[in-house]
Write a protein that holds these residues in place. Structure first.
Motif, mmCIF file in Angstrom:
data_model
loop_
_atom_site.group_PDB
_atom_site.id
_atom_site.type_symbol
_atom_site.label_atom_id
_atom_site.label_comp_id
_atom_site.label_asym_id
_atom_site.label_seq_id
_atom_site.Cartn_x
_atom_site.Cartn_y
_atom_site.Cartn_z
ATOM 1 N N GLY A 112 52.595 -1.886 33.874
ATOM 2 C CA GLY A 112 51.310 -1.216 33.723
ATOM 3 C C GLY A 112 50.427 -1.908 32.699
ATOM 4 O O GLY A 112 49.216 -2.059 32.897
ATOM 5 N N LYS A 113 51.027 -2.351 31.589
ATOM 6 C CA LYS A 113 50.263 -3.059 30.554
ATOM 7 C C LYS A 113 49.675 -4.349 31.116
ATOM 8 O O LYS A 113 48.529 -4.702 30.838
ATOM 9 N N MET A 114 50.478 -5.056 31.907
ATOM 10 C CA MET A 114 49.998 -6.326 32.453
ATOM 11 C C MET A 114 48.860 -6.099 33.443
ATOM 12 O O MET A 114 47.904 -6.889 33.506
ATOM 13 N N ILE A 115 48.941 -5.021 34.232
ATOM 14 C CA ILE A 115 47.855 -4.694 35.160
ATOM 15 C C ILE A 115 46.567 -4.427 34.387
ATOM 16 O O ILE A 115 45.487 -4.923 34.737
ATOM 17 N N GLU A 116 46.661 -3.644 33.321
ATOM 18 C CA GLU A 116 45.482 -3.308 32.535
ATOM 19 C C GLU A 116 44.870 -4.547 31.903
ATOM 20 O O GLU A 116 43.643 -4.714 31.875
ATOM 21 N N GLU A 117 45.718 -5.453 31.387
ATOM 22 C CA GLU A 117 45.213 -6.666 30.754
ATOM 23 C C GLU A 117 44.501 -7.565 31.769
ATOM 24 O O GLU A 117 43.425 -8.093 31.502
ATOM 25 N N MET A 118 45.098 -7.722 32.936
ATOM 26 C CA MET A 118 44.514 -8.623 33.926
ATOM 27 C C MET A 118 43.259 -8.042 34.563
ATOM 28 O O MET A 118 42.370 -8.773 34.988
ATOM 29 N N SER A 119 43.159 -6.730 34.618
ATOM 30 C CA SER A 119 42.008 -6.110 35.284
ATOM 31 C C SER A 119 40.799 -5.992 34.374
ATOM 32 O O SER A 119 39.726 -5.607 34.821
ATOM 33 N N ARG A 120 40.946 -6.328 33.094
ATOM 34 C CA ARG A 120 39.812 -6.195 32.174
ATOM 35 C C ARG A 120 38.675 -7.126 32.524
ATOM 36 O O ARG A 120 37.522 -6.795 32.338
ATOM 37 N N ALA A 121 39.008 -8.302 33.015
ATOM 38 C CA ALA A 121 37.937 -9.255 33.323
ATOM 39 C C ALA A 121 38.205 -9.971 34.634
ATOM 40 O O ALA A 121 38.216 -11.184 34.707
ATOM 41 N N PRO A 122 38.398 -9.212 35.739
ATOM 42 C CA PRO A 122 38.690 -9.882 37.004
ATOM 43 C C PRO A 122 37.483 -10.525 37.640
ATOM 44 O O PRO A 122 37.607 -11.369 38.495
ATOM 45 N N MET A 123 36.270 -10.080 37.230
ATOM 46 C CA MET A 123 35.060 -10.581 37.877
ATOM 47 C C MET A 123 34.084 -11.109 36.821
ATOM 48 O O MET A 123 32.899 -10.924 36.911
ATOM 49 N N GLN A 124 34.612 -11.756 35.769
ATOM 50 C CA GLN A 124 33.731 -12.189 34.689
ATOM 51 C C GLN A 124 32.695 -13.163 35.199
ATOM 52 O O GLN A 124 32.960 -13.998 36.051
ATOM 53 N N PHE B 182 54.345 -11.659 36.120
ATOM 54 C CA PHE B 182 55.275 -10.630 35.700
ATOM 55 C C PHE B 182 56.709 -11.052 36.018
ATOM 56 O O PHE B 182 57.628 -10.837 35.201
ATOM 57 N N GLY B 183 56.907 -11.653 37.185
ATOM 58 C CA GLY B 183 58.237 -12.095 37.553
ATOM 59 C C GLY B 183 58.787 -13.139 36.603
ATOM 60 O O GLY B 183 59.983 -13.147 36.283
ATOM 61 N N ARG B 184 57.917 -14.024 36.128
ATOM 62 C CA ARG B 184 58.356 -15.044 35.177
ATOM 63 C C ARG B 184 58.636 -14.454 33.806
ATOM 64 O O ARG B 184 59.567 -14.860 33.116
ATOM 65 N N THR B 185 57.822 -13.487 33.408
ATOM 66 C CA THR B 185 57.983 -12.884 32.081
ATOM 67 C C THR B 185 59.188 -11.960 32.028
ATOM 68 O O THR B 185 59.893 -11.884 31.013
ATOM 69 N N TYR B 186 59.431 -11.236 33.122
ATOM 70 C CA TYR B 186 60.532 -10.272 33.162
ATOM 71 C C TYR B 186 61.410 -10.562 34.381
ATOM 72 O O TYR B 186 61.373 -9.837 35.383
ATOM 73 N N PRO B 187 62.208 -11.617 34.314
ATOM 74 C CA PRO B 187 63.021 -11.991 35.485
ATOM 75 C C PRO B 187 64.099 -10.974 35.834
ATOM 76 O O PRO B 187 64.638 -11.018 36.944
ATOM 77 N N SER B 188 64.420 -10.059 34.904
ATOM 78 C CA SER B 188 65.459 -9.062 35.172
ATOM 79 C C SER B 188 64.909 -7.801 35.824
ATOM 80 O O SER B 188 65.661 -6.860 36.091
ATOM 81 N N ARG C 283 43.225 -11.121 26.012
ATOM 82 C CA ARG C 283 44.498 -11.397 26.687
ATOM 83 C C ARG C 283 45.612 -11.648 25.683
ATOM 84 O O ARG C 283 46.746 -11.185 25.883
ATOM 85 N N LEU C 284 45.306 -12.361 24.607
ATOM 86 C CA LEU C 284 46.335 -12.748 23.644
ATOM 87 C C LEU C 284 46.428 -11.786 22.464
ATOM 88 O O LEU C 284 47.189 -12.021 21.531
ATOM 89 N N HIS C 285 45.625 -10.717 22.501
ATOM 90 C CA HIS C 285 45.626 -9.701 21.441
ATOM 91 C C HIS C 285 45.294 -10.324 20.074
ATOM 92 O O HIS C 285 45.954 -10.061 19.065
ATOM 93 N N LEU C 286 44.265 -11.162 20.079
ATOM 94 C CA LEU C 286 43.781 -11.797 18.860
ATOM 95 C C LEU C 286 42.294 -11.534 18.729
ATOM 96 O O LEU C 286 41.655 -10.981 19.627
ATOM 97 N N THR C 287 41.732 -11.925 17.601
ATOM 98 C CA THR C 287 40.287 -11.823 17.427
ATOM 99 C C THR C 287 39.618 -13.054 18.023
ATOM 100 O O THR C 287 40.255 -14.108 18.198
ATOM 101 N N GLN C 288 38.335 -12.921 18.319
ATOM 102 C CA GLN C 288 37.616 -14.062 18.869
ATOM 103 C C GLN C 288 37.568 -15.220 17.877
ATOM 104 O O GLN C 288 37.674 -16.378 18.254
#
Length: 296
Positions: free
Chosen positions: A276-288, A115-121, A28-33
């Motif tokens: 689209g990027k946010m959808i992909e990030e959130m869908s990576r582990a929706p059912m962990q 998404f609304g909070r991150t991109y209010p415009s 999610r944060l684009h970092l290493t474990q």
């Protein structure tokens, strides 16, 4: 103990709790474990007490971790609000998004809020419709992007977000008399599950009829839980009081499916790309399977 907590450490802690693992938090944060582990270790050193109990199977919040999580979330919300107020996102425009009702479940609301909070415009125009309606809307350029359900091996649908398994589902107390016609609950046409159902049953000699029709997943769930009918749904949508009846009553196998992200053929706007990027990030582990648990 240093009372000035670095926001990146707080975000790492919240991400670990939200996703249930260091691995998913890193994604999610684009970092290493290892970077996430180091941040959590630094945070616990600053706090002066453990925030997480770690085992090979689960992560559990300590009593101090429960209290700290609430405060950390409040701080991050205020920091994000401050950043948006005085440093608004340069990305603007309208995103026309279509989605089927059962994608991400309750997390869909979180996605839209985040998404609304991150991109209010950016203005979101969201359309929740049966699957094939969305397919036609994307093809016609009426939507910028949409989450669809299609056969797993149908590569032309879009980029795969998550694979799933279609199953026949009935109530725990459902009964069917020998030789009786199979009662079904389905969404109205056009619908991916309805088409899959008809295609599969055409290969059998089963008698069947539709006793309940609803465009809403909640409506179909109610029909199934009442014992009125059998339906088709992704296996991760099966709720308490329901049971998978694959292979029973002469029911045929169903093809595997996948949630995919489909784009219109027009130019992708910056706003649509960010969503689209946010959808992909959130869908990576929706059912962990690994969860953070809170002690009673």
């Amino acid at each position: 103990m240093n009372p000035d907590f670095d926001p990146p450490l707080l975000r790492a802690f919240i991400a670990v709790v939200d996703t249930g693992s260091f691995t998913h938090a890193a994604q999610r944060l684009h970092l290493t474990q290892s970077a996430i582990s180091h941040q959590i270790r630094r945070l616990e050193e600053q706090v002066g007490t453990p925030l997480l109990y770690r085992t090979t199977r689960a992560l559990t919040l300590t009593p101090s971790g429960v209290d700290f999580l609430q405060c950390a979330k409040q701080i991050i919300v205020m920091l994000d609000s401050l950043s948006q107020r005085f440093n608004p996102s340069p990305v603007t425009g309208i995103v026309r998004f279509g989605v089927i009702e059962n994608f991400l479940g309750d997390k869909l609301a979180h996605l839209l809020c985040q998404f609304g909070r991150t991109y209010p415009s950016i203005t979101l125009d969201v359309n929740v419709s049966p699957n094939l309606d969305l397919t036609a809307m994307v093809a016609a350029g009426q939507l910028d992007l949409a989450v669809l359900l299609c056969k797993e091996n149908d590569a032309d649908c879009g980029s795969v977000l998550r694979k799933t398994r279609q199953v026949w589902v009935a109530a725990d107390n459902f009964t069917l008399a020998p030789g009786a016609s199979l009662p079904l609950a389905l969404s109205p046409s056009p619908c991916f599950h309805r088409r899959a159902c008809a295609t599969a049953l055409e290969e059998t000699n089963l008698g069947w009829h539709i006793v309940f029709t609803s465009p809403s997943q909640h409506g179909l769930h109610a029909a199934v839980l009442s014992g009125l009918a059998i339906t088709i749904m992704p296996d991760d949508d099966v709720r308490p009081g329901m049971r998978i009846v694959d292979g029973q009553y002469g029911l045929p196998p169903l093809p595997d499916a996948a949630f995919v992200l489909a784009w219109s053929e027009g130019n992708k706007t910056d706003a649509a790309c960010e969503f689209g990027k946010m959808i992909e990030e959130m869908s990576r582990a929706p059912m962990q399977s690994q969860k953070i648990t809170v002690p009673a």
